[in-house]
Scaffold this active site. Structure first.
Site, PDB file in Angstrom:
ATOM      1  N   ARG A  10     101.650  50.391  44.231  1.00  0.00           N
ATOM      2  CA  ARG A  10     101.099  51.777  44.437  1.00  0.00           C
ATOM      3  C   ARG A  10     100.418  52.516  43.291  1.00  0.00           C
ATOM      4  O   ARG A  10     100.534  51.847  42.291  1.00  0.00           O
ATOM      5  CB  ARG A  10     102.312  52.480  45.112  1.00  0.00           C
ATOM      6  CG  ARG A  10     103.237  52.908  43.862  1.00  0.00           C
ATOM      7  CD  ARG A  10     104.565  54.064  44.229  1.00  0.00           C
ATOM      8  NE  ARG A  10     105.227  54.450  43.407  1.00  0.00           N
ATOM      9  CZ  ARG A  10     105.125  55.365  42.581  1.00  0.00           C
ATOM     10  NH1 ARG A  10     104.141  56.271  42.571  1.00  0.00           N
ATOM     11  NH2 ARG A  10     106.135  55.724  41.461  1.00  0.00           N
ATOM     12  N   GLY A 188      95.144  52.925  38.196  1.00  0.00           N
ATOM     13  CA  GLY A 188      94.621  51.546  37.482  1.00  0.00           C
ATOM     14  C   GLY A 188      95.502  51.126  36.468  1.00  0.00           C
ATOM     15  O   GLY A 188      94.818  50.129  35.963  1.00  0.00           O
ATOM     16  N   ARG A 189      96.872  51.345  36.399  1.00  0.00           N
ATOM     17  CA  ARG A 189      97.641  50.977  35.334  1.00  0.00           C
ATOM     18  C   ARG A 189      97.376  51.241  33.895  1.00  0.00           C
ATOM     19  O   ARG A 189      97.965  50.639  33.174  1.00  0.00           O
ATOM     20  CB  ARG A 189      97.976  49.360  35.697  1.00  0.00           C
ATOM     21  CG  ARG A 189      98.397  48.797  37.041  1.00  0.00           C
ATOM     22  CD  ARG A 189      99.897  49.545  37.387  1.00  0.00           C
ATOM     23  NE  ARG A 189     100.339  49.056  38.401  1.00  0.00           N
ATOM     24  CZ  ARG A 189     100.359  49.590  39.593  1.00  0.00           C
ATOM     25  NH1 ARG A 189      99.590  50.692  39.946  1.00  0.00           N
ATOM     26  NH2 ARG A 189     101.024  48.844  40.648  1.00  0.00           N
ATOM     27  N   LEU A 190      96.457  52.019  33.875  1.00  0.00           N
ATOM     28  CA  LEU A 190      96.183  52.480  32.418  1.00  0.00           C
ATOM     29  C   LEU A 190      96.993  53.697  32.054  1.00  0.00           C
ATOM     30  O   LEU A 190      96.665  54.847  31.928  1.00  0.00           O
ATOM     31  CB  LEU A 190      94.517  52.910  32.203  1.00  0.00           C
ATOM     32  CG  LEU A 190      93.608  51.756  32.262  1.00  0.00           C
ATOM     33  CD1 LEU A 190      92.099  52.408  32.511  1.00  0.00           C
ATOM     34  CD2 LEU A 190      93.799  50.686  31.342  1.00  0.00           C
TER      35      LEU A 190
END
Length: 210
Positions: A10, A188-190
């Site tokens: 997610r 975006g997992r940043l």
């Protein structure tokens, strides 16, 4: 058949964390985030993973509840003869992890651990609901028992003796933090990650890569 969960994911889109948002004092920053979690409300906001290691360095982890926090540290209570109690006696260092999923936030805290004073443990034990006092007295945490019936019989034995004093094996521990990390999930997992490190008599803040 293999159970492949690689496609489950997610986006973390609850917020962001900037350097300018952070307080200079990590205890104050933690208190601010905890108050936000309690007000949100996040279920079991005071629940934290307590990670310990035994004398051989073998790790262990479980969920416990934070009962007190101030500049002196983070306090929780348990049976000193339990697995975590024995591990902390052999290796008095631990990590705490708070995960507030609805806010996409984590706080990780590392430090040394020491027992709280008997007087403080007595006061807290006396403030607990009677059923919780009975459970602490009746259960020798982490030790084998024949069956549920034996456990309930021991609880009934203590229920017939109330009031009773705090069992000496049961008490509190205080973690004095030497490092804090605040994590805010981002798309975006940043993710945003900031660590507080001891720098002399002050705290130094660094941004970490996600």
């Amino acid at each position: 058949m293999a159970d492949n969960r690689g496609g489950e994911r997610r986006e973390y889109a609850a917020g962001e964390l900037r350097r300018a948002d952070l307080l200079a004092d990590p205890d104050a920053q933690f208190a601010d985030w905890l108050e936000t979690a309690l007000a949100h409300p996040v279920p079991d906001a005071t629940a934290m993973t307590l990670a310990t290691a035994d004398a051989d360095g073998v790790p262990n982890a479980r969920i416990v509840l934070l009962k007190h926090h101030d500049k002196e540290g983070f306090v929780f209570y348990t049976d000193g003869e339990s697995a975590k109690g024995e591990e902390l006696a052999a290796n008095p260092h631990a990590t705490l992890l708070f995960y507030w999923q609805p806010l996409d936030r984590q706080v990780r805290i590392r430090g040394s651990v020491m027992p709280v004073a008997n007087r403080q443990a007595d006061q807290y034990f006396a403030s607990r609901p009677l059923e919780s006092q009975i459970a602490a007295a009746a259960s020798h945490q982490s030790q084998p028992i024949a069956d549920r019936t034996a456990l309930e019989a021991e609880a009934q034995r203590f229920a017939a003796r109330v009031p009773f004093a705090r069992p000496q094996r049961w008490g509190g521990f205080r973690l004095r933090a030497t490092q804090f990390e605040f994590w805010q999930g981002r798309t975006g997992r940043l993710h945003d990650r900031f660590v507080y490190l001891v720098d002399g008599e002050r705290w130094r803040i660094e941004r970490l890569q996600p």
